[in-house]
Design a protein around this motif. Structure first.
Motif, PDB file in Angstrom:
ATOM      1  N   ASP A  52     -48.032  51.596  68.004  1.00  0.00           N
ATOM      2  CA  ASP A  52     -48.712  51.694  67.006  1.00  0.00           C
ATOM      3  C   ASP A  52     -48.802  50.367  66.037  1.00  0.00           C
ATOM      4  O   ASP A  52     -47.861  49.999  65.638  1.00  0.00           O
ATOM      5  N   GLN A  53     -49.948  49.891  65.341  1.00  0.00           N
ATOM      6  CA  GLN A  53     -50.056  48.785  64.794  1.00  0.00           C
ATOM      7  C   GLN A  53     -49.027  48.753  63.393  1.00  0.00           C
ATOM      8  O   GLN A  53     -48.512  47.768  63.080  1.00  0.00           O
ATOM      9  N   GLU A  54     -48.880  49.917  62.956  1.00  0.00           N
ATOM     10  CA  GLU A  54     -47.980  49.935  61.709  1.00  0.00           C
ATOM     11  C   GLU A  54     -46.701  50.465  62.164  1.00  0.00           C
ATOM     12  O   GLU A  54     -45.720  50.342  61.176  1.00  0.00           O
ATOM     13  N   THR A  55     -46.454  50.814  63.089  1.00  0.00           N
ATOM     14  CA  THR A  55     -45.123  51.129  63.567  1.00  0.00           C
ATOM     15  C   THR A  55     -44.346  50.135  64.360  1.00  0.00           C
ATOM     16  O   THR A  55     -44.627  50.178  65.544  1.00  0.00           O
ATOM     17  N   ARG A  56     -43.808  49.457  63.737  1.00  0.00           N
ATOM     18  CA  ARG A  56     -42.799  48.436  64.498  1.00  0.00           C
ATOM     19  C   ARG A  56     -41.517  48.500  64.991  1.00  0.00           C
ATOM     20  O   ARG A  56     -40.861  47.882  65.798  1.00  0.00           O
ATOM     21  N   ASP A  57     -40.805  49.541  64.390  1.00  0.00           N
ATOM     22  CA  ASP A  57     -39.543  49.696  64.686  1.00  0.00           C
ATOM     23  C   ASP A  57     -39.331  50.598  65.712  1.00  0.00           C
ATOM     24  O   ASP A  57     -39.255  51.938  65.751  1.00  0.00           O
ATOM     25  N   SER A  58     -39.288  49.973  67.019  1.00  0.00           N
ATOM     26  CA  SER A  58     -39.057  50.606  68.299  1.00  0.00           C
ATOM     27  C   SER A  58     -37.582  50.308  69.042  1.00  0.00           C
ATOM     28  O   SER A  58     -37.232  50.535  70.188  1.00  0.00           O
ATOM     29  N   GLN A  59     -36.711  50.118  67.940  1.00  0.00           N
ATOM     30  CA  GLN A  59     -35.328  49.797  68.286  1.00  0.00           C
ATOM     31  C   GLN A  59     -34.552  51.045  69.197  1.00  0.00           C
ATOM     32  O   GLN A  59     -33.807  50.900  70.215  1.00  0.00           O
ATOM     33  N   PRO A  60     -34.790  52.130  68.708  1.00  0.00           N
ATOM     34  CA  PRO A  60     -34.098  53.232  69.277  1.00  0.00           C
ATOM     35  C   PRO A  60     -34.698  53.559  70.811  1.00  0.00           C
ATOM     36  O   PRO A  60     -33.917  53.925  71.766  1.00  0.00           O
ATOM     37  N   LEU A  61     -35.788  53.050  71.106  1.00  0.00           N
ATOM     38  CA  LEU A  61     -36.301  53.213  72.454  1.00  0.00           C
ATOM     39  C   LEU A  61     -36.256  51.859  73.491  1.00  0.00           C
ATOM     40  O   LEU A  61     -36.227  51.837  74.649  1.00  0.00           O
ATOM     41  N   ARG A  62     -35.866  50.591  72.937  1.00  0.00           N
ATOM     42  CA  ARG A  62     -35.510  49.500  73.772  1.00  0.00           C
ATOM     43  C   ARG A  62     -34.499  49.822  75.120  1.00  0.00           C
ATOM     44  O   ARG A  62     -34.815  48.956  75.917  1.00  0.00           O
ATOM     45  N   PRO A  63     -33.671  50.425  74.811  1.00  0.00           N
ATOM     46  CA  PRO A  63     -32.635  50.519  75.975  1.00  0.00           C
ATOM     47  C   PRO A  63     -33.294  51.286  77.302  1.00  0.00           C
ATOM     48  O   PRO A  63     -32.861  51.047  78.346  1.00  0.00           O
ATOM     49  N   LEU A  64     -34.519  51.936  76.814  1.00  0.00           N
ATOM     50  CA  LEU A  64     -35.176  52.936  77.838  1.00  0.00           C
ATOM     51  C   LEU A  64     -36.292  52.406  78.469  1.00  0.00           C
ATOM     52  O   LEU A  64     -37.098  52.666  79.465  1.00  0.00           O
ATOM     53  N   LEU A  65     -36.678  51.126  77.684  1.00  0.00           N
ATOM     54  CA  LEU A  65     -38.117  50.620  78.142  1.00  0.00           C
ATOM     55  C   LEU A  65     -37.832  49.241  78.545  1.00  0.00           C
ATOM     56  O   LEU A  65     -36.953  48.423  77.954  1.00  0.00           O
ATOM     57  N   LYS A  66     -38.710  48.765  79.558  1.00  0.00           N
ATOM     58  CA  LYS A  66     -38.779  47.490  80.216  1.00  0.00           C
ATOM     59  C   LYS A  66     -39.333  46.583  79.195  1.00  0.00           C
ATOM     60  O   LYS A  66     -38.854  45.271  78.994  1.00  0.00           O
ATOM     61  N   SER A  67     -40.412  46.737  78.626  1.00  0.00           N
ATOM     62  CA  SER A  67     -41.057  45.853  77.761  1.00  0.00           C
ATOM     63  C   SER A  67     -41.822  46.549  76.552  1.00  0.00           C
ATOM     64  O   SER A  67     -42.088  47.894  76.829  1.00  0.00           O
ATOM     65  N   VAL A  68     -41.862  45.903  75.376  1.00  0.00           N
ATOM     66  CA  VAL A  68     -42.790  46.720  74.044  1.00  0.00           C
ATOM     67  C   VAL A  68     -43.409  45.375  73.888  1.00  0.00           C
ATOM     68  O   VAL A  68     -43.146  44.505  73.634  1.00  0.00           O
ATOM     69  N   LEU A  69     -44.982  45.927  73.926  1.00  0.00           N
ATOM     70  CA  LEU A  69     -46.076  44.828  73.629  1.00  0.00           C
ATOM     71  C   LEU A  69     -45.869  44.453  72.181  1.00  0.00           C
ATOM     72  O   LEU A  69     -45.517  45.132  71.177  1.00  0.00           O
ATOM     73  N   THR A  70     -46.063  42.931  72.025  1.00  0.00           N
ATOM     74  CA  THR A  70     -45.886  42.576  70.682  1.00  0.00           C
ATOM     75  C   THR A  70     -47.376  42.213  70.410  1.00  0.00           C
ATOM     76  O   THR A  70     -47.970  41.397  71.018  1.00  0.00           O
ATOM     77  N   ASP A  71     -47.972  42.798  69.451  1.00  0.00           N
ATOM     78  CA  ASP A  71     -49.640  42.580  69.266  1.00  0.00           C
ATOM     79  C   ASP A  71     -49.616  41.267  68.703  1.00  0.00           C
ATOM     80  O   ASP A  71     -48.631  40.684  68.218  1.00  0.00           O
ATOM     81  N   SER A  72     -50.796  40.718  68.965  1.00  0.00           N
ATOM     82  CA  SER A  72     -51.268  39.505  68.427  1.00  0.00           C
ATOM     83  C   SER A  72     -52.562  39.696  68.035  1.00  0.00           C
ATOM     84  O   SER A  72     -53.593  40.501  68.710  1.00  0.00           O
ATOM     85  N   PRO A  73     -52.890  38.757  67.198  1.00  0.00           N
ATOM     86  CA  PRO A  73     -54.408  38.873  66.741  1.00  0.00           C
ATOM     87  C   PRO A  73     -55.624  38.459  67.631  1.00  0.00           C
ATOM     88  O   PRO A  73     -56.620  39.165  67.677  1.00  0.00           O
ATOM     89  N   SER A  74     -55.232  38.190  69.041  1.00  0.00           N
ATOM     90  CA  SER A  74     -56.434  37.913  69.848  1.00  0.00           C
ATOM     91  C   SER A  74     -56.391  39.252  70.745  1.00  0.00           C
ATOM     92  O   SER A  74     -57.471  39.391  71.568  1.00  0.00           O
TER      93      SER A  74
END
Length: 187
Positions: A52-74
């Motif tokens: 979610d745009q406001e929820t940036r802290d996905s650290q607890p999930l990183r070991p289980l995820l291959k990729s986390v999208l980093t939003d950009s203005p485009s």
């Protein structure tokens, strides 16, 4: 020639792994989220996250995820396919039609369809606010049925291929999608 398989499973954070309205300051996962991600890691299937745009802290999930999208203005918001397609490409998916989006909102379902993915809607976690989820046990079965039906119909009307209550039911959908892929069905 081998049968096509699911290449990646993408999760829209809000409404699948968290309540429909996650708090920006803390990532409070639903009880079924971690076991679901652990099962995906055993399959093995690459899992990615559309935070979610406001929820940036996905650290607890990183070991289980291959990729986390980093939003950009485009990247346009849902229902545009930008965020979904970008994450699938980041995950090195060769064919978007072999990817699955798990989401809890009609706009996210439409984004997945616009990107050409299979879509699985989560009716209860997507439809309920965090407060409603906490009050779930106190509500009667008629209220449960009404909320479930409203959410299911919303996701089905948006075009979801599957609608489940929560991510703990995802395994059977993935199995069915793989059967359908082996028959050359497209999303």
């Amino acid at each position: 020639m081998t049968a096509p398989r699911i290449e990646a499973v993408l999760f829209d954070l809000a409404g699948t792994l968290t309540a429909a309205d996650p708090t920006p300051d803390a990532l409070l996962l639903l009880p079924q989220a971690l076991p679901c991600l652990q099962q995906l890691a055993q399959r093995p299937l690459a899992a990615g996250l559309l935070p979610d745009q406001e929820t940036r802290d996905s650290q607890p999930l990183r070991p289980l995820l291959k990729s986390v999208l980093t939003d950009s203005p485009s990247l346009r918001p849902f229902p545009a396919p930008d965020r979904v397609a970008t994450l699938a490409v980041q995950m090195q998916a060769d064919c978007l039609r072999h990817c699955v989006l798990v989401c809890g909102s009609a706009d996210a379902v439409r984004a997945g369809l616009n990107a050409g993915l299979w879509t699985v809607g989560t009716a209860l976690s997507g439809a309920l606010t965090e407060q409603q989820m906490q009050q779930w046990e106190e509500q009667d079965s008629d209220t449960h049925d009404r909320l479930r039906l409203q959410a299911t119909m919303t996701l089905m009307n948006a075009g979801a291929h599957y609608v489940i209550d929560s991510v703990n039911e995802l395994g059977s959908c993935l199995d069915d999608i793989e059967v359908r892929l082996s028959k050359a069905e497209l999303p």
